[in-house]
Design an enzyme around this catalytic site. Structure first.
Site, PDB file in Angstrom:
ATOM      1  N   SER A 110       0.697  -1.254   0.068  1.00  0.00           N
ATOM      2  CA  SER A 110       0.039  -0.101   0.018  1.00  0.00           C
ATOM      3  C   SER A 110       0.803   1.092  -0.231  1.00  0.00           C
ATOM      4  O   SER A 110       0.402   2.219  -0.628  1.00  0.00           O
ATOM      5  CB  SER A 110      -0.989  -0.010   1.053  1.00  0.00           C
TER       6      SER A 110
ATOM      7  N   LEU B 196      17.005  -8.340   5.385  1.00  0.00           N
ATOM      8  CA  LEU B 196      17.988  -7.299   5.517  1.00  0.00           C
ATOM      9  C   LEU B 196      18.728  -6.753   4.071  1.00  0.00           C
ATOM     10  O   LEU B 196      19.009  -7.776   3.187  1.00  0.00           O
ATOM     11  CB  LEU B 196      19.262  -7.834   6.454  1.00  0.00           C
TER      12      LEU B 196
ATOM     13  N   ASN C  80      13.792   3.629   4.361  1.00  0.00           N
ATOM     14  CA  ASN C  80      12.775   2.750   4.860  1.00  0.00           C
ATOM     15  C   ASN C  80      12.107   3.506   5.699  1.00  0.00           C
ATOM     16  O   ASN C  80      12.232   4.702   6.185  1.00  0.00           O
ATOM     17  CB  ASN C  80      13.682   1.726   5.758  1.00  0.00           C
TER      18      ASN C  80
ATOM     19  N   HIS D 137       9.103   2.773   8.856  1.00  0.00           N
ATOM     20  CA  HIS D 137       8.926   2.000  10.020  1.00  0.00           C
ATOM     21  C   HIS D 137       7.800   2.454  10.701  1.00  0.00           C
ATOM     22  O   HIS D 137       7.650   3.567  10.989  1.00  0.00           O
ATOM     23  CB  HIS D 137      10.211   1.857  10.979  1.00  0.00           C
TER      24      HIS D 137
ATOM     25  N   ASP E 162      16.710  -1.282  11.072  1.00  0.00           N
ATOM     26  CA  ASP E 162      15.939  -0.108  11.681  1.00  0.00           C
ATOM     27  C   ASP E 162      17.035   1.046  12.377  1.00  0.00           C
ATOM     28  O   ASP E 162      16.706   1.632  13.527  1.00  0.00           O
ATOM     29  CB  ASP E 162      14.959  -0.440  12.641  1.00  0.00           C
TER      30      ASP E 162
ATOM     31  N   GLU F 249       1.571   6.993   7.268  1.00  0.00           N
ATOM     32  CA  GLU F 249       2.730   6.578   6.056  1.00  0.00           C
ATOM     33  C   GLU F 249       2.266   7.034   4.689  1.00  0.00           C
ATOM     34  O   GLU F 249       3.095   7.491   4.209  1.00  0.00           O
ATOM     35  CB  GLU F 249       2.533   5.050   6.224  1.00  0.00           C
TER      36      GLU F 249
HETATM   37  C1  GRF Z   1       4.355  -0.589   6.783  1.00  0.00           C
HETATM   38  O1  GRF Z   1       3.624  -0.412   7.681  1.00  0.00           O
HETATM   39  C2  GRF Z   1       5.724  -0.036   6.895  1.00  0.00           C
HETATM   40  O2  GRF Z   1       6.030   0.913   7.884  1.00  0.00           O
HETATM   41  C3  GRF Z   1       6.636  -1.269   7.060  1.00  0.00           C
HETATM   42  O3  GRF Z   1       5.856  -2.315   6.347  1.00  0.00           O
HETATM   43  C4  GRF Z   1       4.474  -1.994   6.273  1.00  0.00           C
HETATM   44  C5  GRF Z   1       4.150  -2.264   4.733  1.00  0.00           C
HETATM   45  O4  GRF Z   1       2.901  -1.974   4.476  1.00  0.00           O
HETATM   46  N1  GRF Z   1       7.941  -1.304   6.794  1.00  0.00           N
HETATM   47  P1  GRF Z   1       2.356  -1.928   2.781  1.00  0.00           P
HETATM   48  O5  GRF Z   1       2.875  -3.336   2.255  1.00  0.00           O
HETATM   49  O6  GRF Z   1       2.860  -0.858   2.198  1.00  0.00           O
HETATM   50  O7  GRF Z   1       1.147  -2.101   3.065  1.00  0.00           O
END
Ligand code: GRF
Length: 190
Positions: free
Chosen positions: A13, A85, A100, A102, A143, A172
């Site tokens: 997503s 990784l 990245n 998180h 991370d 996000e």
């Molecule tokens: C997100 O929550 C991101 O922070 C983490 O993995 C998830 C990915 O979700 N690293 P999506 O596949 O983008 O919906």
């Protein structure tokens, strides 16, 4: 044109939010989506946006250099739910150009095994009053790279892992593409 490659293992997503954001950009192109999972939802999403895709296995990422060889034309790497990784050779090939996202406020709730629902469960179990997102540079450890950007949301007593995940996902999608845009255009997310 600045070319991005997105690495993702799951639904994608966030990747889709990035495709949408840069769809008509004259400056930034999402040139490739790479996944370690042949049935990852991100691949279907990429096809819907006419973004080329590539799947790879462990050996091709960590041993043969196959993945690195596919990135000759790529300027930046964006991880969006990529669970493996990143090998040191790739970090070295893209100095300061791998990021990245998180789903928590690092440095808390990061590290191996801290992904998806596990993160939100840990945040709730600890009784945190807030959570959020962290966008950071990638190094050879999970991370731990320098933080570029964070955004926060309240954690309510009634929150469940699912409801918290929903709040985080919204943050996000709102911020990741825009932070990438600022980074690529100015070299800083400020
Ligand atoms: C997100 O929550 C991101 O922070 C983490 O993995 C998830 C990915 O979700 N690293 P999506 O596949 O983008 O919906």
């Amino acid at each position: 044109m600045v070319k991005l490659a997105i690495f993702a293992s799951g639904s994608g997503s966030n990747a889709e939010a990035i495709f949408r954001y840069f769809k008509d950009s004259p400056e930034v192109e999402v040139a490739l989506v790479l996944s370690n999972k042949a049935d990852a939802g991100v691949l279907e999403r990429a096809r819907n946006f006419q973004v080329p895709t590539l799947t790879f296995n462990r050996k091709e990422l960590y041993e043969t250099g196959f993945v690195r060889d596919q990135l000759q034309e790529i300027d930046w790497i964006v991880l969006a739910g990529f669970l493996w990784l990143v090998p040191a050779a790739l970090v070295e090939a893209f100095p300061g150009r791998i990021i990245n996202i998180h789903p928590a406020l690092l440095p808390k709730y990061g590290g191996k095994g801290m992904y998806g629902r596990h993160v939100h469960e840990a945040v709730l179990k600890a009784g945190e009053k807030e959570s959020g997102i962290t966008i950071h540079y990638v190094n050879e450890r999970y991370d731990e790279g320098n933080i570029i950007f964070q955004a926060r949301c309240p954690v309510d007593p009634s929150d469940t892992p699912e409801s918290l995940a929903g709040k985080i996902r919204e943050l996000e999608h709102r911020h990741y593409p825009a932070v990438i845009d600022r980074l690529l255009n100015n070299g800083s997310a400020g």
